[in-house]
Write an enzyme that holds these catalytic residues in place. Structure first.
Site, PDB file in Angstrom:
ATOM      1  N   GLY A 135     -39.393  48.332 -11.045  1.00 28.63           N
ATOM      2  CA  GLY A 135     -38.112  48.049 -11.680  1.00 28.63           C
ATOM      3  C   GLY A 135     -36.973  47.980 -10.687  1.00 28.63           C
ATOM      4  N   GLU A 169     -28.699  40.376 -16.176  1.00 34.44           N
ATOM      5  CA  GLU A 169     -29.970  39.991 -15.553  1.00 34.44           C
ATOM      6  C   GLU A 169     -30.747  38.986 -16.388  1.00 34.44           C
ATOM      7  OE1 GLU A 169     -33.765  42.209 -13.368  1.00 34.44           O
ATOM      8  OE2 GLU A 169     -32.308  43.378 -14.509  1.00 34.44           O
ATOM      9  N   ASP A 181     -36.349  48.699 -17.870  1.00 31.59           N
ATOM     10  CA  ASP A 181     -35.941  49.098 -16.534  1.00 31.59           C
ATOM     11  C   ASP A 181     -34.474  49.495 -16.461  1.00 31.59           C
ATOM     12  OD1 ASP A 181     -38.505  48.477 -15.862  1.00 31.59           O
ATOM     13  OD2 ASP A 181     -38.014  46.577 -14.874  1.00 31.59           O
TER      14      ASP A 181
END
Length: 362
Positions: A135, A169, A181
Site C-alpha cells: 500500500g 488517487e 490502503d
C-alpha cells in the site's frame, strides 16, 4: 486523543512561519485477509471487509518554502526532481508531471479548498519500492495530504483525510485500486475495516494483548520477491470479473470476505495456526479472481517457505510480485528467512505499529 474521528488529532500542529517545514509519515500495511472486497462494485452491492495491520515501514512527505519561486516535486528514492510555475497547478494536474501523486494531491487540495498554490518544495520517499504490495502509493498520498492539512490548517479528521486521499488517487488520477490502503495508513494499527455502499467506511480497531501481538510478530516473515509489480492490470481484471458477475468470481469474493471475519476472530484469540489456515485458503481464493496474481517465482518462494517450516502464506496486495507474507512457527523463523533469501528473495521480520498518520514541524 480526541475520540471524534472528524476532529484533528493533537499530534498535528500548524506550521509556524514560512521558514518551518512540515513533515509527515504514514505506515505501510500488510493485508491479512479480505483484500479485493474493498473494490467497487462488490463492496457497493455486498459490503466488503478487510483485516490489515500497519508495519514499521513508512511513506514520508516534507513541505517547505521554495527559494526560487517555483513548485518543486522531489522524490530522491526514484531519482526525480521537477519544477513548475505555481500558476500551472492551481486546481490542474500538469500533463507532463512525472510525480503524479504529488501533482494530484496539490491540484486536488487547491481545487477543493480554493487554495492558492505557493512556491513550495514537496519532497517524499518511501521505505519500500513502488509496486511493493504494501500500500505504498496510497500511504504516500495520505502523507502528502496530511502534510498539507497541517500546513494549511484544514479542518479534516482521519475519515476525511482517508476519503480525500482515496478520491485523489482513484478519481482525480484514475489509478486502479480499492479503498483499504488509505484508511489503513491514516488510522494505523490493526483494523477490521468495513466498506459499504455510498462510500461508507467503518474502521474497527482491534485491541490485541501484548502476548498475542508478540506471538504474531514473531511468527510473521515478509519477503520482497525482487519484482515490483504494476497492480493496475490485475485490479482491472478483478473489477471486470465483478462487473460480469460470474458465479466463480462471486464465490471467491464471498470467500475472501468471510476469511476477513474468520481471520479477525482467530487473531483476537491468538490462534496463529488457524490464522495460517485462513491465509492459505484466502490465497487460493484470491488466485482465482484474476490472472497474474501468482506466477512461477511466487509459487517457487511459497514452496520454499513451506518446505522450511512456514505454515501459511500469500502475496500482500494485488499480486504479481511485490512482498509476500508468511506465518511461521517462531522456532523455524531463521530457517524460513534463510531459505527465502537463498531462493532470491529479500526476507526478514517485521514489527506491527499502532500509530497512523503523523505530522510535525522540523
Amino acid at each position: 486523543m480526541n475520540s471524534d474521528p472528524h476532529t484533528r488529532s493533537s499530534r498535528t500542529r500548524p506550521i509556524a512561519g514560512t521558514r518551518s517545514a512540515v513533515r509527515a509519515r504514514v505506515p505501510l500495511r500488510l493485508g491479512l485477509a479480505g483484500g479485493g472486497t474493498d473494490l467497487s462494485p462488490y463492496c457497493d452491492d455486498f459490503g466488503g471487509a478487510v483485516l490489515n495491520t500497519t508495519i514499521d515501514r513508512y511513506a514520508y512527505a516534507f513541505i517547505e518554502r521554495s527559494a526560487d519561486g517555483n513548485v518543486h516535486f522531489i522524490a530522491p528514492d526514484v531519482g526525480i526532481d521537477e519544477a513548475f510555475d505555481p500558476r500551472d497547478i492551481n486546481g490542474t494536474i500538469p500533463a507532463h508531471a512525472k510525480l503524479r501523486l504529488h501533482a494530484g494531491v496539490l491540484a486536488g487540495i487547491s481545487r477543493r479548498f480554493s487554495v492558492q498554490v505557493e512556491p513550495w518544495r514537496i519532497t517524499s520517499f518511501v521505505d519500500a519500492p513502488p509496486g511493493s504490495g504494501l500500500g505504498s502509493s496510497s500511504a504516500l498520498v495520505v502523507a502528502l495530504v496530511e502534510a498539507f492539512v497541517s500546513l494549511l490548517q484544514l479542518p479534516l479528521g482521519p475519515y476525511d483525510v482517508a476519503h480525500l486521499a482515496y478520491e485523489i488517487e482513484r478519481i482525480d488520477l484514475g489509478l486502479q485500486g480499492g479503498k483499504q490502503d488509505q484508511y489503513a495508513g491514516t488510522f494505523g494499527g490493526t483494523n477490521f475495516i468495513e466498506f459499504l455502499a455510498q462510500n461508507q467506511v467503518i474502521v474497527n480497531p482491534l485491541r490485541l494483548s501484548s502476548r498475542i501481538r508478540n506471538e504474531v510478530e514473531m511468527s510473521l516473515v515478509i519477503a520482497f520477491t525482487g519484482v515490483s509489480r504494476a497492480s493496475a492490470d490485475i485490479i482491472a481484471e478483478q473489477r471486470n470479473g465483478l462487473l460480469k458477475v460470474t458465479e466463480e468470481t462471486m464465490r471467491n469474493m464471498h470467500r475472501l470476505k468471510q476469511d476477513a471475519h474468520d481471520m479477525k476472530n482467530a487473531l483476537l484469540r491468538g490462534e496463529v495456526a488457524h490464522m495460517a489456515e485462513i491465509l492459505n485458503r484466502s490465497w487460493e481464493a484470491k488466485k482465482n479472481t484474476a490472472r497474474g496474481i501468482s506466477n512461477p517465482l511466487i509459487e517457487k518462494l511459497y514452496g520454499q517457505a513451506m518446505t522450511d517450516g512456514a505454515i501459511g502464506g500469500k502475496v500482500s496486495g494485488a499480486g504479481g510480485g511485490g512482498f509476500m507474507m508468511f506465518l511461521v512457527p517462531p522456532e523455524r523463523r531463521v530457517q524460513v528467512i534463510r531459505g527465502l533469501n537463498g531462493a532470491g528473495a529479500q526476507a526478514g521480520g517485521v514489527h506491527l505499529v499502532t500509530e497512523g498518520a503523523e505530522t510535525w514541524l522540523s
